[in-house]
Write an enzyme that holds these catalytic residues in place. Structure first.
Site, PDB file in Angstrom:
ATOM      1  CB  ALA A  72      55.358  23.975  29.234  1.00  0.00           C
ATOM      2  CD  GLN A  74      48.565  21.137  31.547  1.00  0.00           C
ATOM      3  OE1 GLN A  74      47.653  21.101  30.844  1.00  0.00           O
ATOM      4  NE2 GLN A  74      48.292  20.119  32.708  1.00  0.00           N
ATOM      5  CB  SER A  75      52.832  21.925  25.459  1.00  0.00           C
ATOM      6  OG  SER A  75      53.086  22.411  24.064  1.00  0.00           O
ATOM      7  CG  ASN A  76      47.725  25.321  24.568  1.00  0.00           C
ATOM      8  OD1 ASN A  76      46.716  24.619  25.281  1.00  0.00           O
ATOM      9  ND2 ASN A  76      48.044  26.462  24.880  1.00  0.00           N
ATOM     10  CB  ALA A  78      52.779  18.850  23.684  1.00  0.00           C
TER      11      ALA A  78
END
Length: 327
Positions: A72, A74-76, A78
């Site tokens: 997503a 706001q992917s942690n 990523a």
């Protein structure tokens, strides 16, 4: 598995008592402990570091020069993939759901700081996101790069090995442990804990990332566990998803405030706040009982709080209330 993990984090992470939060939840003061996997070190910390040690280790063994992953906006995961790439001198391409907006706060700001390139996949489901990532990898290969696709959330059998190690840490740190409570997203974190500690000791709180998270946990845990693991025997709560993964729920909002005001502990709105709300519900219905040792795994995600407008607005209300009383 022939490759070795690449060291990226600082382990073991500490376990801290949380007596005021315990009492607020309806437990005894000595019942609740926080496993601080938000303090893993690299790139703002978080649980994905444990998985990346294994998945990036495999990528390096294959000779990759570029890490590609999905998530997503706001992917942690990523964000930490980008940080791992920076530390190891690799390139990173993050294939994210959605479209670029005017604001790039939270994890997106750190993605840019770490030098990652972003590829926006639009409004797609998981299959569409996977397809977009495969297309990015094909383009990179055509340009002469050597991409390695890191799975969604870092989750798979390889990534779950990182949480087998976490389970082993907990076994040594908290004798007589009864329940470990953890957010359940892509499944790898819970899978490793289940493989190390058993199905009865781990309570996963579904955050809405997958349609069938229990099946993913069982699939990832089965090759690593000494005993058979089936989806039906897992302890999974599905009562905290609300209107969807990215939508802040009322119970999660209350959990954010409760952790902050009892222990100075900052949660994120998508994962750990839902997990704490799930623990609160589990105490209320007797699934987690006073007098038993309970560990709440803080999986990190703080930057995501600042990329979630509703969560920021909710947090700001506390300061506004105080100012109103003074003036």
């Amino acid at each position: 598995m022939s490759h070795s993990p690449v060291p990226l984090g600082t382990f073991p992470t500490p376990v801290e008592p949380a007596p005021r939060l315990a009492v607020a939840l309806g437990l005894e003061p000595t019942d609740l402990w926080i496993k601080r996997d938000d303090l893993t070190g690299l790139g703002g910390g978080g649980n994905k570091i444990r998985k990346l040690e294994w998945t990036v280790g495999a990528a390096l063994a294959e000779g990759a020069d570029t890490l590609v992953t999905t998530g997503a906006a706001q992917s942690n995961h990523a964000r930490l993939t980008a940080a791992a790439a920076a530390r190891l001198g690799l390139a990173a391409v993050l294939v994210l759901r959605g479209a670029p907006g005017a604001a790039r706060s939270g994890n997106l700001a750190l993605d840019g700081l770490f030098g990652a390139r972003l590829a926006w996949a639009g409004d797609v489901d998981q299959a569409g996101l996977d397809l977009a990532a495969a297309e990015v990898c094909a383009r990179l290969r055509a340009d002469g790069a050597g991409p390695a696709l890191i799975p969604f959330g870092g989750s798979g059998v390889a990534g779950a090995r990182g949480y087998v190690r976490c389970g082993e840490e907990l076994d040594a740190q908290v004798p007589e442990l009864r329940t470990v409570v953890v957010a359940l997203g892509s499944g790898g974190t819970m899978a490793g804990l289940v493989a190390a500690l058993g199905t009865g000791s781990v309570l996963g709180v579904d955050v809405g990332a997958l349609a069938d998270p229990a099946a993913a946990v069982a699939r990832f845990a089965a090759p690593l566990a000494p005993q058979e693991v089936t989806a039906g025997e897992l302890r999974v709560r599905r009562d905290q998803v609300g209107r969807g993964y990215a939508v802040l729920t009322g119970p999660a909002s209350e959990a954010l405030r409760l952790a902050a005001r009892t222990e100075g502990l900052v949660l994120d709105p998508v994962y750990t706040a839902r997990a704490l709300a799930g623990l609160r519900a589990a105490v209320a219905d007797g699934d987690v009982r006073p007098g038993e040792k309970t560990v709440f795994v803080h999986t990190g995600g703080l930057p995501g709080l600042f990329g979630h407008p509703d969560a920021v607005a909710f947090a700001e209300q506390g300061a506004a209330e105080f100012a109103d009383r003074v003036n």
